[in-house]
Scaffold this motif. Structure first.
Motif, PDB file in Angstrom:
ATOM      1  N   ASP A  39       0.818  -1.217   0.000  1.00  0.00           N
ATOM      2  CA  ASP A  39       0.000   0.000   0.000  1.00  0.00           C
ATOM      3  C   ASP A  39       0.852   1.268   0.000  1.00  0.00           C
ATOM      4  OD1 ASP A  39      -2.307  -1.500  -0.032  1.00  0.00           O
ATOM      5  OD2 ASP A  39      -2.622  -1.378   2.145  1.00  0.00           O
ATOM      6  N   GLU A  40       2.067   1.176   0.547  1.00  0.00           N
ATOM      7  CA  GLU A  40       2.963   2.332   0.603  1.00  0.00           C
ATOM      8  C   GLU A  40       3.925   2.377  -0.576  1.00  0.00           C
ATOM      9  OE1 GLU A  40       4.702   3.054   4.459  1.00  0.00           O
ATOM     10  OE2 GLU A  40       3.033   2.015   5.418  1.00  0.00           O
ATOM     11  N   GLY A  41       3.807   1.444  -1.521  1.00  0.00           N
ATOM     12  CA  GLY A  41       4.631   1.473  -2.732  1.00  0.00           C
ATOM     13  C   GLY A  41       5.539   0.265  -2.877  1.00  0.00           C
ATOM     14  N   TRP A  42       6.113   0.137  -4.072  1.00  0.00           N
ATOM     15  CA  TRP A  42       7.004  -0.978  -4.395  1.00  0.00           C
ATOM     16  C   TRP A  42       8.248  -0.998  -3.513  1.00  0.00           C
ATOM     17  CZ3 TRP A  42       5.771  -4.874  -7.636  1.00  0.00           C
ATOM     18  CH2 TRP A  42       4.729  -4.672  -8.542  1.00  0.00           C
ATOM     19  N   GLY A  43       8.727   0.164  -3.081  1.00  0.00           N
ATOM     20  CA  GLY A  43       9.933   0.235  -2.264  1.00  0.00           C
ATOM     21  C   GLY A  43       9.770  -0.370  -0.882  1.00  0.00           C
ATOM     22  N   VAL A  44       8.531  -0.591  -0.451  1.00  0.00           N
ATOM     23  CA  VAL A  44       8.253  -1.196   0.851  1.00  0.00           C
ATOM     24  C   VAL A  44       8.108  -2.717   0.712  1.00  0.00           C
ATOM     25  CG1 VAL A  44       6.615  -1.256   2.782  1.00  0.00           C
ATOM     26  CG2 VAL A  44       7.172   0.912   1.676  1.00  0.00           C
ATOM     27  N   GLY A  45       7.583  -3.153  -0.442  1.00  0.00           N
ATOM     28  CA  GLY A  45       7.423  -4.582  -0.669  1.00  0.00           C
ATOM     29  C   GLY A  45       6.330  -4.876  -1.671  1.00  0.00           C
ATOM     30  N   TRP A  46       6.038  -6.158  -1.868  1.00  0.00           N
ATOM     31  CA  TRP A  46       5.026  -6.581  -2.825  1.00  0.00           C
ATOM     32  C   TRP A  46       4.477  -7.946  -2.452  1.00  0.00           C
ATOM     33  CZ3 TRP A  46      10.026  -5.221  -4.246  1.00  0.00           C
ATOM     34  CH2 TRP A  46      10.921  -6.260  -4.434  1.00  0.00           C
ATOM     35  N   THR A  47       3.337  -8.268  -3.058  1.00  0.00           N
ATOM     36  CA  THR A  47       2.653  -9.540  -2.812  1.00  0.00           C
ATOM     37  C   THR A  47       2.355 -10.198  -4.147  1.00  0.00           C
ATOM     38  OG1 THR A  47       1.621  -8.608  -0.840  1.00  0.00           O
ATOM     39  CG2 THR A  47       0.619 -10.600  -1.739  1.00  0.00           C
ATOM     40  N   VAL A  48       2.459 -11.521  -4.181  1.00  0.00           N
ATOM     41  CA  VAL A  48       2.129 -12.292  -5.373  1.00  0.00           C
ATOM     42  C   VAL A  48       0.910 -13.144  -5.049  1.00  0.00           C
ATOM     43  CG1 VAL A  48       2.929 -14.016  -7.029  1.00  0.00           C
ATOM     44  CG2 VAL A  48       4.539 -12.334  -6.099  1.00  0.00           C
ATOM     45  N   ASN A  49      -0.154 -12.966  -5.846  1.00  0.00           N
ATOM     46  CA  ASN A  49      -1.407 -13.684  -5.635  1.00  0.00           C
ATOM     47  C   ASN A  49      -1.812 -14.453  -6.880  1.00  0.00           C
ATOM     48  OD1 ASN A  49      -2.397 -12.698  -2.954  1.00  0.00           O
ATOM     49  ND2 ASN A  49      -2.203 -10.734  -3.986  1.00  0.00           N
ATOM     50  N   GLU A  50      -2.454 -15.577  -6.659  1.00  0.00           N
ATOM     51  CA  GLU A  50      -3.089 -16.315  -7.737  1.00  0.00           C
ATOM     52  C   GLU A  50      -4.488 -15.740  -7.911  1.00  0.00           C
ATOM     53  OE1 GLU A  50      -4.693 -20.854  -8.606  1.00  0.00           O
ATOM     54  OE2 GLU A  50      -3.413 -20.474  -6.879  1.00  0.00           O
ATOM     55  N   LEU A  51      -4.945 -15.629  -9.152  1.00  0.00           N
ATOM     56  CA  LEU A  51      -6.291 -15.139  -9.429  1.00  0.00           C
ATOM     57  C   LEU A  51      -7.142 -16.282  -9.971  1.00  0.00           C
ATOM     58  CD1 LEU A  51      -5.489 -11.736 -11.195  1.00  0.00           C
ATOM     59  CD2 LEU A  51      -5.815 -12.181  -8.767  1.00  0.00           C
ATOM     60  N   ASP A  52      -8.422 -16.308  -9.578  1.00  0.00           N
ATOM     61  CA  ASP A  52      -9.310 -17.340 -10.115  1.00  0.00           C
ATOM     62  C   ASP A  52      -9.863 -16.879 -11.471  1.00  0.00           C
ATOM     63  OD1 ASP A  52     -11.432 -15.592  -9.630  1.00  0.00           O
ATOM     64  OD2 ASP A  52     -12.140 -16.671  -7.850  1.00  0.00           O
ATOM     65  N   ALA A  53     -10.757 -17.664 -12.044  1.00  0.00           N
ATOM     66  CA  ALA A  53     -11.298 -17.372 -13.382  1.00  0.00           C
ATOM     67  C   ALA A  53     -12.020 -16.027 -13.458  1.00  0.00           C
ATOM     68  CB  ALA A  53     -12.226 -18.497 -13.819  1.00  0.00           C
ATOM     69  N   SER A  54     -12.547 -15.540 -12.324  1.00  0.00           N
ATOM     70  CA  SER A  54     -13.244 -14.248 -12.317  1.00  0.00           C
ATOM     71  C   SER A  54     -12.325 -13.100 -11.906  1.00  0.00           C
ATOM     72  CB  SER A  54     -14.453 -14.316 -11.376  1.00  0.00           C
ATOM     73  OG  SER A  54     -14.009 -14.486 -10.044  1.00  0.00           O
TER      74      SER A  54
END
Length: 160
Positions: A39-54
């Motif tokens: 939420d505070e930007g790429w310099g703070v970190g990131w998350t990788v999520n799988e997305l479903d069909a929707s």
């Protein structure tokens, strides 16, 4: 300078490995995978999520990364700010250059991680956009290798 330079390499490597891992997960799972900044930007970190069909996020996240230290990561070629998605074929929804800055403003603290539509990444020292050699033995390589950047941030000409 050495410590800042190594931190820059580590940060770009972390982001590059994340993209490679997310691409691998997208292909393996035959699903779209999304990389979103903190939420505070790429310099703070990131998350990788799988997305479903929707296109809804499947919980829990595949993995998260927390960035430490004085780091700024700015996507320079994604003006809409959309999240980075990798399709089941491993291709990205948008071509992105991430400009990475580490530590105080000084020589050698800036790099550019280019991410192509094919999901592959390439790191070059210096600011985005990256200039590449057009001919000669170094054709296609970064125009400004480490230790060739001038005090003003400009690059030396490509050798012929």
């Amino acid at each position: 300078d050495f410590i800042v330079s190594q931190k820059l390499r580590a940060v770009s490597s972390d982001l590059s490995r994340t993209v490679i891992s997310a691409r691998s997960e997208a292909v393996k799972r035959n699903r779209t995978v999304e990389i979103t900044p903190d939420d505070e930007g790429w310099g703070v970190g990131w998350t990788v999520n799988e997305l479903d069909a929707s296109s809804a996020i499947v919980e829990p996240p595949l993995f998260t990364h927390v960035q430490s230290g004085d780091v700024t990561i700015t996507p320079t070629t994604n003006p809409s700010g959309q999240d980075l998605r990798l399709s089941p074929s491993g291709r990205t929804n948008v071509r992105v250059n991430f400009e990475i800055k580490v530590g105080p403003e000084q020589r050698g603290t800036r790099g550019c991680l280019e991410l192509g539509n094919d999901g592959r990444s390439d790191y070059c020292p210096g600011a985005c956009p990256v200039e590449r050699c057009a001919s000669g033995a170094l054709e296609g390589q970064c125009r400004c290798p480490i230790n060739r950047q001038g005090e003003d941030g400009t690059c030396s000409p490509c050798p012929t």
